[in-house]
Write a protein that holds these residues in place. Structure first.
Motif, PDB file in Angstrom:
ATOM      1  N   LEU A 146       0.840  -1.210   0.000  1.00  0.00           N
ATOM      2  CA  LEU A 146       0.000   0.000   0.000  1.00  0.00           C
ATOM      3  C   LEU A 146       0.870   1.253   0.000  1.00  0.00           C
ATOM      4  CD1 LEU A 146      -2.927  -0.912   2.403  1.00  0.00           C
ATOM      5  CD2 LEU A 146      -2.694  -1.277  -0.030  1.00  0.00           C
ATOM      6  N   THR A 147       2.000   1.216   0.731  1.00  0.00           N
ATOM      7  CA  THR A 147       2.903   2.369   0.738  1.00  0.00           C
ATOM      8  C   THR A 147       3.476   2.616  -0.650  1.00  0.00           C
ATOM      9  OG1 THR A 147       3.475   1.739   2.984  1.00  0.00           O
ATOM     10  CG2 THR A 147       4.872   3.371   1.919  1.00  0.00           C
ATOM     11  N   LEU A 148       3.881   1.517  -1.317  1.00  0.00           N
ATOM     12  CA  LEU A 148       4.409   1.647  -2.682  1.00  0.00           C
ATOM     13  C   LEU A 148       3.365   2.282  -3.597  1.00  0.00           C
ATOM     14  CD1 LEU A 148       6.645   0.896  -4.738  1.00  0.00           C
ATOM     15  CD2 LEU A 148       5.456  -1.248  -5.078  1.00  0.00           C
ATOM     16  N   ALA A 149       2.115   1.793  -3.482  1.00  0.00           N
ATOM     17  CA  ALA A 149       1.062   2.330  -4.339  1.00  0.00           C
ATOM     18  C   ALA A 149       0.786   3.795  -4.017  1.00  0.00           C
ATOM     19  CB  ALA A 149      -0.210   1.500  -4.180  1.00  0.00           C
ATOM     20  N   ALA A 150       0.834   4.166  -2.727  1.00  0.00           N
ATOM     21  CA  ALA A 150       0.583   5.559  -2.353  1.00  0.00           C
ATOM     22  C   ALA A 150       1.660   6.466  -2.931  1.00  0.00           C
ATOM     23  CB  ALA A 150       0.520   5.689  -0.834  1.00  0.00           C
ATOM     24  N   ALA A 151       2.929   6.012  -2.870  1.00  0.00           N
ATOM     25  CA  ALA A 151       4.010   6.817  -3.429  1.00  0.00           C
ATOM     26  C   ALA A 151       3.829   6.982  -4.933  1.00  0.00           C
ATOM     27  CB  ALA A 151       5.353   6.160  -3.116  1.00  0.00           C
ATOM     28  N   LEU A 152       3.443   5.886  -5.612  1.00  0.00           N
ATOM     29  CA  LEU A 152       3.235   5.942  -7.063  1.00  0.00           C
ATOM     30  C   LEU A 152       2.098   6.909  -7.398  1.00  0.00           C
ATOM     31  CD1 LEU A 152       4.273   4.687  -9.639  1.00  0.00           C
ATOM     32  CD2 LEU A 152       2.591   2.900  -9.397  1.00  0.00           C
ATOM     33  N   PHE A 153       1.030   6.863  -6.580  1.00  0.00           N
ATOM     34  CA  PHE A 153      -0.113   7.759  -6.810  1.00  0.00           C
ATOM     35  C   PHE A 153       0.308   9.218  -6.647  1.00  0.00           C
ATOM     36  CE2 PHE A 153      -4.058   9.892  -5.904  1.00  0.00           C
ATOM     37  CZ  PHE A 153      -4.975   9.246  -6.699  1.00  0.00           C
ATOM     38  N   ALA A 154       1.120   9.485  -5.607  1.00  0.00           N
ATOM     39  CA  ALA A 154       1.554  10.867  -5.377  1.00  0.00           C
ATOM     40  C   ALA A 154       2.419  11.353  -6.530  1.00  0.00           C
ATOM     41  CB  ALA A 154       2.311  10.951  -4.052  1.00  0.00           C
ATOM     42  N   ILE A 155       3.289  10.473  -7.056  1.00  0.00           N
ATOM     43  CA  ILE A 155       4.134  10.871  -8.189  1.00  0.00           C
ATOM     44  C   ILE A 155       3.261  11.184  -9.402  1.00  0.00           C
ATOM     45  CG2 ILE A 155       5.871  10.045  -9.822  1.00  0.00           C
ATOM     46  CD1 ILE A 155       7.088   8.452  -7.555  1.00  0.00           C
ATOM     47  N   GLY A 156       2.242  10.321  -9.638  1.00  0.00           N
ATOM     48  CA  GLY A 156       1.347  10.577 -10.762  1.00  0.00           C
ATOM     49  C   GLY A 156       0.599  11.885 -10.611  1.00  0.00           C
ATOM     50  N   LEU A 157       0.141  12.175  -9.384  1.00  0.00           N
ATOM     51  CA  LEU A 157      -0.572  13.434  -9.126  1.00  0.00           C
ATOM     52  C   LEU A 157       0.338  14.621  -9.379  1.00  0.00           C
ATOM     53  CD1 LEU A 157      -3.212  14.659  -8.077  1.00  0.00           C
ATOM     54  CD2 LEU A 157      -2.250  14.572  -5.792  1.00  0.00           C
TER      55      LEU A 157
END
Lengths: 99, 164
Positions: free
Chosen positions: A7-18
């Protein structure tokens, strides 16, 4: 690795995309940022499905992947259309609806 | 460190690094290539989560399909050779604040929730289970998805048709 790591990995990826969606000027660049965000959501879905040993989350992932591909195809087609009309794909110049 | 942990950290490092390059690199074409790398490493994450079927869907549809469409869109709207391909960023401070705040909020939330460490053993073959559930319980959304893909295809063709 526990569920929290994925979940942390996905959150970081989401923040980068944003970050990409906010900062990019080019429409295609913005679409690439949206791709990253949707990808992060897919990782979340698969991780929750695996850690609950339930395949329904993976089926949702099949749906989201297919819908995302349709969305990208349409979005890029609209980008090509906009380029044909306005001769630019820079988002700041596409202000026809601005009052 | 177990093999699983090594795989996770390696995949995560490649994934996050390539995602950062997607949003930071000046060359739009390189951006798409880095996106292909990050989508491929996402397929690796799916493999690490025992979802082989999804990993191959990810590779086929996403990593190959989306990258091809994006490269074609760049070819049509920009000139690959020359200076036109470069792109700039704006609102970098706003982007940093918004995405950093979102990341902090999600991580703070994750810290407060008890999450499972061990994954339960899988009773069935995942690919077989996906196929069975997809064609029984979820057959209506599955067919609707086919309609959606057809409509999307026709719509994209209509938008990008050559001028009469």
């Amino acid at each position: 690795m526990g569920l929290g790591a994925y979940l942390t990995l996905a959150a970081a990826l989401f923040a980068i995309g944003l970050f990409g969606v906010i900062t990019r000027r080019n429409t295609i660049g913005i679409l690439l940022g949206i791709e990253l965000m949707l990808n992060a959501v897919n990782i979340n879905l698969v991780a929750f499905a695996r850690f609950n040993a339930d395949v329904v989350g993976m089926i949702f992932t099949v749906f989201t992947i297919c819908i995302t591909v349709a969305e990208v195809a349409l979005g890029l087609a609209i980008t090509i259309l906009i380029f044909r009309i306005r001769r630019t794909v820079v988002a700041d110049h596409l202000d026809l609806l601005k009052g | 460190m177990t093999l699983e942990a090594i795989t996770f950290w390696a995949l995560g490092a490649v994934l996050l690094a390539s995602a950062l390059m997607v949003v930071l690199t000046k060359n739009l074409f390189h951006s798409v290539l880095y996106l292909a790398l990050s989508l491929t490493s996402t397929a690796g994450v799916f493999l690490a989560l025992d979802a082989e079927f999804l990993a191959f869907i990810q590779l086929l549809l996403y990593a190959v399909g989306v990258t091809t469409i994006a490269v074609i869109a760049i070819l049509v709207t920009e000139r690959l050779v020359g200076a036109r391909i470069t792109q700039t960023s704006r609102h970098i401070v706003t982007g940093l604040i918004v995405s950093g705040a979102l990341l902090a909020a999600v991580l703070g939330f994750l810290r407060g929730v008890p999450l499972p460490i061990e994954r339960p053993p899988l009773a069935v073959d995942v690919t077989r289970a996906i196929g069975q559930v997809l064609l029984t319980e979820f057959v209506l959304p599955f067919e609707l998805l086919a309609v959606l893909l057809l409509v999307g295809l026709l719509g994209a063709l209509y938008f990008a048709r050559p001028d009469e």
